[in-house]
Motif scaffolding. Sequence first.
Motif, PDB file in Angstrom:
ATOM      1  N   ALA A 124      28.327 -31.630  -5.272  1.00 54.58           N
ATOM      2  CA  ALA A 124      28.003 -30.523  -4.356  1.00 54.58           C
ATOM      3  C   ALA A 124      27.560 -29.289  -5.131  1.00 54.58           C
ATOM      4  N   ILE A 125      28.214 -29.023  -6.243  1.00 52.50           N
ATOM      5  CA  ILE A 125      27.827 -27.874  -7.073  1.00 52.50           C
ATOM      6  C   ILE A 125      26.439 -28.084  -7.652  1.00 52.50           C
ATOM      7  N   ALA A 126      26.155 -29.273  -8.130  1.00 54.06           N
ATOM      8  CA  ALA A 126      24.827 -29.563  -8.695  1.00 54.06           C
ATOM      9  C   ALA A 126      23.741 -29.324  -7.644  1.00 54.06           C
ATOM     10  N   GLU A 127      23.996 -29.789  -6.427  1.00 54.91           N
ATOM     11  CA  GLU A 127      23.031 -29.607  -5.343  1.00 54.91           C
ATOM     12  C   GLU A 127      22.854 -28.121  -5.020  1.00 54.91           C
ATOM     13  N   ALA A 128      23.949 -27.397  -4.948  1.00 55.16           N
ATOM     14  CA  ALA A 128      23.881 -25.967  -4.644  1.00 55.16           C
ATOM     15  C   ALA A 128      23.161 -25.203  -5.753  1.00 55.16           C
ATOM     16  N   ARG A 129      23.438 -25.536  -6.999  1.00 57.89           N
ATOM     17  CA  ARG A 129      22.793 -24.830  -8.111  1.00 57.89           C
ATOM     18  C   ARG A 129      21.287 -25.111  -8.137  1.00 57.89           C
ATOM     19  N   THR A 130      20.888 -26.318  -7.778  1.00 57.66           N
ATOM     20  CA  THR A 130      19.457 -26.635  -7.695  1.00 57.66           C
ATOM     21  C   THR A 130      18.808 -25.796  -6.604  1.00 57.66           C
ATOM     22  N   ALA A 131      19.468 -25.702  -5.459  1.00 57.80           N
ATOM     23  CA  ALA A 131      18.941 -24.882  -4.360  1.00 57.80           C
ATOM     24  C   ALA A 131      18.872 -23.413  -4.766  1.00 57.80           C
ATOM     25  N   ILE A 132      19.884 -22.943  -5.471  1.00 58.72           N
ATOM     26  CA  ILE A 132      19.891 -21.550  -5.917  1.00 58.72           C
ATOM     27  C   ILE A 132      18.732 -21.280  -6.862  1.00 58.72           C
ATOM     28  N   GLU A 133      18.469 -22.208  -7.782  1.00 54.96           N
ATOM     29  CA  GLU A 133      17.332 -22.043  -8.701  1.00 54.96           C
ATOM     30  C   GLU A 133      16.034 -21.905  -7.926  1.00 54.96           C
ATOM     31  N   LEU A 134      15.862 -22.718  -6.893  1.00 56.65           N
ATOM     32  CA  LEU A 134      14.643 -22.640  -6.077  1.00 56.65           C
ATOM     33  C   LEU A 134      14.561 -21.306  -5.336  1.00 56.65           C
ATOM     34  N   ILE A 135      15.673 -20.859  -4.799  1.00 59.49           N
ATOM     35  CA  ILE A 135      15.700 -19.572  -4.092  1.00 59.49           C
ATOM     36  C   ILE A 135      15.358 -18.441  -5.047  1.00 59.49           C
ATOM     37  N   LEU A 136      15.914 -18.464  -6.240  1.00 58.60           N
ATOM     38  CA  LEU A 136      15.697 -17.388  -7.200  1.00 58.60           C
ATOM     39  C   LEU A 136      14.278 -17.362  -7.750  1.00 58.60           C
ATOM     40  N   ARG A 137      13.577 -18.479  -7.679  1.00 62.82           N
ATOM     41  CA  ARG A 137      12.188 -18.531  -8.171  1.00 62.82           C
ATOM     42  C   ARG A 137      11.197 -17.919  -7.186  1.00 62.82           C
ATOM     43  N   ARG A 138      11.619 -17.710  -5.953  1.00 58.93           N
ATOM     44  CA  ARG A 138      10.718 -17.134  -4.946  1.00 58.93           C
ATOM     45  C   ARG A 138      10.373 -15.714  -5.249  1.00 58.93           C
TER      46      ARG A 138
END
Length: 124
Positions: free
Chosen positions: A110-124
Motif C-alpha cells: 500500500a505504501i509503494a502504491e501511495a508513494r508512486t501516486a505521490i510522485e505523479l502528483i508532485l510532477r504536475r
Amino acid sequence: MPLHAERVEWTQSPPLAPGDGPIDVDHLKRMTLGDPALEREVLTMFSAQSARILGELAALPAEAASHAHTLQGSARAIGAFAVADAAAKLETALSGGSDPAQPLAALGAAIAEARTAIELILRR
C-alpha cells in the motif's frame, strides 16, 4: 435568537467513502484548504515518513504498534486510506500477538502504491 443562515459559510461534506486511487485527492484538497503548496509539502513529508517507518517496522521493534498507529493517522490525513487501513491491520496484529508478516507485506504494498501516486502528483 433567530438563526441567520445567510451568514453561514457552507462547505461541502466529505464523501462517505474514500475516492478511488491510492490518494484521495479531493480529501487532500479539503485537508489542505486547497493550498497547492501545502498539498505538495504534506505529500512530500508523508512519502518520506512512510518509507522511514516501513523500514523501521521491518525489524519489528518493541514500538512497532505505535509506529503503525502513527502511520495510520498520517495516511488518513492525506487521503491514503489503503495505507491507513493496512497500518490499522498491522497495529491490530502486533497488539494482539498475531503473526505480523502478512499485514506488514500488505502495508508495504500500500505504501509503494501511495508513494508512486505521490510522485505523479508532485510532477504536475
